[in-house]
Motif scaffolding. Structure first.
Motif, PDB file in Angstrom:
ATOM      1  N   PRO A  85      54.229  36.856  31.137  1.00  0.00           N
ATOM      2  CA  PRO A  85      53.770  38.035  30.378  1.00  0.00           C
ATOM      3  C   PRO A  85      52.271  38.020  30.101  1.00  0.00           C
ATOM      4  O   PRO A  85      51.597  39.046  30.205  1.00  0.00           O
ATOM      5  CB  PRO A  85      54.593  37.964  29.086  1.00  0.00           C
ATOM      6  N   GLN A  86      51.735  36.831  29.751  1.00  0.00           N
ATOM      7  CA  GLN A  86      50.304  36.739  29.446  1.00  0.00           C
ATOM      8  C   GLN A  86      49.455  37.038  30.689  1.00  0.00           C
ATOM      9  O   GLN A  86      48.467  37.782  30.638  1.00  0.00           O
ATOM     10  CB  GLN A  86      50.008  35.325  28.909  1.00  0.00           C
ATOM     11  N   GLN A  87      49.880  36.450  31.824  1.00  0.00           N
ATOM     12  CA  GLN A  87      49.133  36.667  33.076  1.00  0.00           C
ATOM     13  C   GLN A  87      49.163  38.145  33.474  1.00  0.00           C
ATOM     14  O   GLN A  87      48.159  38.706  33.911  1.00  0.00           O
ATOM     15  CB  GLN A  87      49.730  35.810  34.200  1.00  0.00           C
ATOM     16  N   LEU A  88      50.342  38.764  33.307  1.00  0.00           N
ATOM     17  CA  LEU A  88      50.451  40.181  33.696  1.00  0.00           C
ATOM     18  C   LEU A  88      49.575  41.049  32.792  1.00  0.00           C
ATOM     19  O   LEU A  88      48.895  41.973  33.272  1.00  0.00           O
ATOM     20  CB  LEU A  88      51.916  40.651  33.628  1.00  0.00           C
ATOM     21  N   SER A  89      49.581  40.703  31.502  1.00  0.00           N
ATOM     22  CA  SER A  89      48.793  41.519  30.579  1.00  0.00           C
ATOM     23  C   SER A  89      47.286  41.378  30.887  1.00  0.00           C
ATOM     24  O   SER A  89      46.552  42.376  30.906  1.00  0.00           O
ATOM     25  CB  SER A  89      49.164  41.093  29.150  1.00  0.00           C
ATOM     26  N   THR A  90      46.845  40.155  31.171  1.00  0.00           N
ATOM     27  CA  THR A  90      45.424  39.947  31.491  1.00  0.00           C
ATOM     28  C   THR A  90      45.058  40.682  32.780  1.00  0.00           C
ATOM     29  O   THR A  90      44.035  41.371  32.861  1.00  0.00           O
ATOM     30  CB  THR A  90      45.136  38.433  31.656  1.00  0.00           C
ATOM     31  N   TRP A  91      45.909  40.539  33.795  1.00  0.00           N
ATOM     32  CA  TRP A  91      45.659  41.160  35.098  1.00  0.00           C
ATOM     33  C   TRP A  91      45.592  42.689  34.965  1.00  0.00           C
ATOM     34  O   TRP A  91      44.682  43.341  35.449  1.00  0.00           O
ATOM     35  CB  TRP A  91      46.762  40.705  36.062  1.00  0.00           C
ATOM     36  N   THR A  92      46.573  43.248  34.235  1.00  0.00           N
ATOM     37  CA  THR A  92      46.625  44.703  34.060  1.00  0.00           C
ATOM     38  C   THR A  92      45.366  45.181  33.341  1.00  0.00           C
ATOM     39  O   THR A  92      44.741  46.170  33.729  1.00  0.00           O
ATOM     40  CB  THR A  92      47.881  45.102  33.243  1.00  0.00           C
ATOM     41  N   ASP A  93      44.997  44.435  32.306  1.00  0.00           N
ATOM     42  CA  ASP A  93      43.809  44.776  31.534  1.00  0.00           C
ATOM     43  C   ASP A  93      42.551  44.787  32.420  1.00  0.00           C
ATOM     44  O   ASP A  93      41.719  45.704  32.330  1.00  0.00           O
ATOM     45  CB  ASP A  93      43.642  43.701  30.454  1.00  0.00           C
ATOM     46  N   GLU A  94      42.461  43.771  33.273  1.00  0.00           N
ATOM     47  CA  GLU A  94      41.285  43.661  34.149  1.00  0.00           C
ATOM     48  C   GLU A  94      41.231  44.848  35.123  1.00  0.00           C
ATOM     49  O   GLU A  94      40.193  45.479  35.296  1.00  0.00           O
ATOM     50  CB  GLU A  94      41.336  42.351  34.944  1.00  0.00           C
ATOM     51  N   VAL A  95      42.376  45.156  35.741  1.00  0.00           N
ATOM     52  CA  VAL A  95      42.405  46.259  36.716  1.00  0.00           C
ATOM     53  C   VAL A  95      42.041  47.565  36.018  1.00  0.00           C
ATOM     54  O   VAL A  95      41.204  48.341  36.488  1.00  0.00           O
ATOM     55  CB  VAL A  95      43.781  46.366  37.415  1.00  0.00           C
ATOM     56  N   VAL A  96      42.672  47.779  34.871  1.00  0.00           N
ATOM     57  CA  VAL A  96      42.469  49.025  34.135  1.00  0.00           C
ATOM     58  C   VAL A  96      40.989  49.235  33.769  1.00  0.00           C
ATOM     59  O   VAL A  96      40.500  50.359  33.749  1.00  0.00           O
ATOM     60  CB  VAL A  96      43.377  49.016  32.880  1.00  0.00           C
ATOM     61  N   HIS A  97      40.276  48.126  33.527  1.00  0.00           N
ATOM     62  CA  HIS A  97      38.873  48.278  33.118  1.00  0.00           C
ATOM     63  C   HIS A  97      37.895  48.311  34.283  1.00  0.00           C
ATOM     64  O   HIS A  97      36.689  48.255  34.085  1.00  0.00           O
ATOM     65  CB  HIS A  97      38.507  47.204  32.082  1.00  0.00           C
ATOM     66  N   HIS A  98      38.413  48.420  35.471  1.00  0.00           N
ATOM     67  CA  HIS A  98      37.512  48.556  36.629  1.00  0.00           C
ATOM     68  C   HIS A  98      37.777  49.842  37.411  1.00  0.00           C
ATOM     69  O   HIS A  98      37.421  49.946  38.568  1.00  0.00           O
ATOM     70  CB  HIS A  98      37.657  47.344  37.557  1.00  0.00           C
ATOM     71  N   THR A  99      38.410  50.815  36.771  1.00  0.00           N
ATOM     72  CA  THR A  99      38.798  52.035  37.488  1.00  0.00           C
ATOM     73  C   THR A  99      37.623  53.012  37.677  1.00  0.00           C
ATOM     74  O   THR A  99      37.691  53.894  38.529  1.00  0.00           O
ATOM     75  CB  THR A  99      39.920  52.785  36.726  1.00  0.00           C
ATOM     76  N   PHE A 100      36.586  52.865  36.860  1.00  0.00           N
ATOM     77  CA  PHE A 100      35.478  53.821  36.954  1.00  0.00           C
ATOM     78  C   PHE A 100      34.608  53.554  38.178  1.00  0.00           C
ATOM     79  O   PHE A 100      34.503  52.411  38.630  1.00  0.00           O
ATOM     80  CB  PHE A 100      34.629  53.777  35.671  1.00  0.00           C
ATOM     81  N   ILE A 101      34.005  54.601  38.667  1.00  0.00           N
ATOM     82  CA  ILE A 101      33.164  54.491  39.861  1.00  0.00           C
ATOM     83  C   ILE A 101      31.753  54.960  39.514  1.00  0.00           C
ATOM     84  O   ILE A 101      31.576  55.913  38.742  1.00  0.00           O
ATOM     85  CB  ILE A 101      33.795  55.337  40.994  1.00  0.00           C
ATOM     86  N   HIS A 102      30.779  54.278  40.083  1.00  0.00           N
ATOM     87  CA  HIS A 102      29.374  54.611  39.821  1.00  0.00           C
ATOM     88  C   HIS A 102      29.124  56.101  40.087  1.00  0.00           C
ATOM     89  O   HIS A 102      29.607  56.650  41.089  1.00  0.00           O
ATOM     90  CB  HIS A 102      28.483  53.753  40.739  1.00  0.00           C
ATOM     91  N   GLU A 103      28.395  56.730  39.198  1.00  0.00           N
ATOM     92  CA  GLU A 103      28.159  58.178  39.313  1.00  0.00           C
ATOM     93  C   GLU A 103      27.510  58.572  40.649  1.00  0.00           C
ATOM     94  O   GLU A 103      27.771  59.648  41.181  1.00  0.00           O
ATOM     95  CB  GLU A 103      27.278  58.655  38.156  1.00  0.00           C
TER      96      GLU A 103
END
Ligand code: CMC
Length: 422
Positions: free
Chosen positions: A95-113
């Motif tokens: 659970p901890q690994q999944l939560s960290t991984w999900t968090d990391e992916v979610v915070h890299h979704t933006f793309i440079h303008e």
């Protein structure tokens, strides 16, 4: 007793014996016989190009497993991001690994303008979304100079996460550009599939039906990897030159674009639309049998010669989606085509069965995606498969730069003829 194979070179009488492991023997046997002896194997029909611990596929039995886990169980119980972790790391996350991984992916979704304003906005108004995606993936790499540090695990992990996270954003950006609609920024409070659907469709108070969100996730799981297919091979070949992962993944996506590969879902829906009605199915199949070159798109596979387990799961998902969206009118033609083809000696003899692309297009269409987006929908989840293979390739001491040989069949040496003498 260990299985072996003995090869004799009749020209020299030299003999070499090597072990056979799981039906495969090392090509070093040929090199030992004569370093200038090569195997002619167009399209790598009989060649195992690598050792891989990622995906197991038994084409005769219709078996597909990621890291040992049956695709049926993953499709029923897992999520795309959990499967992505599994493919990349070899084990299911706690659970901890999944939560960290999900968090990391979610915070890299933006793309440079600049990607949007200068790059994507520069495409021609009617550019194909898959063409846009392929070039945008390569362009994205230019924003991360550390992408070239492929020997650094920290950098590799970061690029992997960035690519997985940004693929839905890029895909939705290309789609909305093609319609002239404003870009929708990622909403990182949403799940991976919901975020993608939101970026695609958000107009006003758009709400995602949880059944469609789940269907999208299942489709992502089913498309995440498929061992050494054309796109993955492109990823490995380009990766073997130590190019950065964005360039290699763009090459893999370019391979996927072709109608004999990921483009088949688009071709399958176009084919069903052209057939037009159930009454026209027999005449269409007659045309396929005639050998004039018409193929039944979404049928046949290089490895599956019995059934494609993904096709079975996708057919189930199609019914789940149609409960929400209403039935795709092409479904009846597809069912009739499948039923007739499966009873037809031509298709039985050629071992042709529906593959992953036969029903996926019908779902995408019911979800509202235009046909031109279908291969993009395949590329989003397949990115994790490409990256898992890229990672494995770089860690494999047996691998060197991909460089096959050829059988030269051109002219012998001849002298240049001046223009006046031609
Ligand atoms: N319809 C009619 N005949 C076919 C088909 C088809 N879909 N697929 C293969 N055949 C016949 C082909 O004409 C040949 O017949 P013959 O031996 O009499 O000349 C025989 O079956 C073998 O065909 P092949 O092209 O040598 O087989 P392959 O393993 O090289 O190709 C394939 C595999 C997937 C490219 C091919 O089956 C095909 O073109 N299918 C339609 C496109 C499609 O659905 N592609 C998606 C594949 S699954 C997802 C993915 O990989 O992306």
């Amino acid at each position: 007793m260990a299985e072996t194979i003995t090869i004799t070179d009749d020209r020299t009488g030299k003999t070499v014996t090597v072990p056979i492991t799981d039906g495969i023997f090392p090509a070093t046997a040929v090199r030992e016989l004569d370093p200038n002896l090569f195997i002619y194997d167009p399209a790598f029909m009989q060649t195992a190009s690598c050792k891989s611990a990622i995906t197991y596929l038994d084409g005769e039995a219709g078996v597909l497993r990621y890291r040992g886990y049956p695709i049926e169980q993953l499709a029923a119980k897992s999520t795309y991001l959990e499967v992505a972790y599994l493919l990349l790391n070899g084990e299911l996350p706690n659970p901890q690994q999944l939560s960290t991984w999900t968090d990391e992916v979610v915070h890299h979704t933006f793309i440079h303008e600049n990607m949007r304003k200068r790059f994507v906005d520069g495409f021609h108004y009617d550019a194909h979304p898959m063409g846009m995606l392929v070039s945008s993936m390569a362009a994205l790499g230019t924003f991360y100079n550390d992408a070239k540090d492929i020997d650094d695990k920290g950098s590799r992990d970061k690029q992997i996460m960035r690519l997985i996270a940004k693929m839905p954003t890029l895909a939705a950006m290309c789609y909305r550009f093609s319609l002239g609609l404003p870009f929708v920024y990622p909403d990182n409070n949403l799940s991976f599939p919901a975020n993608f659907l939101n970026m695609m469709w958000k107009v006003g108070d758009y709400e995602i039906d949880p059944r469609l969100e789940r269907a999208m996730d299942v489709l992502f799981i089913l498309h995440a990897d498929h061992e050494q297919n054309c796109g993955t091979t492109a990823m490995r070949v380009v990766g073997s030159s130590h190019a950065d992962p964005y360039s290699a993944a763009a090459a893999a996506a370019a391979a996927l674009y072709g109608p004999a590969h990921g483009g088949a879902n688009e071709s399958a829906v176009r084919m069903l639309t052209e057939i037009g009605s159930m009454d026209n199915v027999p005449a269409f199949l007659e045309e396929v049998r005639s050998g004039r070159g018409t193929r039944l798109m979404g049928f046949g596979h290089r490895v599956y010669k019995n059934f494609d387990p993904r096709a079975t799961l996708i057919k189930q998902t199609a019914y789940d989606v149609f409960e929400v969206t209403g039935k795709n009118p092409l479904l009846d033609i597809a069912l009739k085509l499948e039923e007739t083809a499966l009873a037809d000696p031509y298709f039985i003899d050629h071992k042709l069965y529906p593959n992953v692309d036969f029903y996926s297009g019908l779902i995408y269409q019911a979800l509202g995606f235009p046909v031109a987006m279908f291969t993009v929908l395949f590329a989003i989840p397949r990115t994790v498969g490409w990256l898992a293979h890229w990672q494995e390739l770089l860690a494999d001491k047996d691998q060197r730069i991909s460089r096959p040989r050829q059988m030269y069949v051109g002219p012998d040496a001849r002298d240049y003829v001046p223009m006046t003498a031609r």
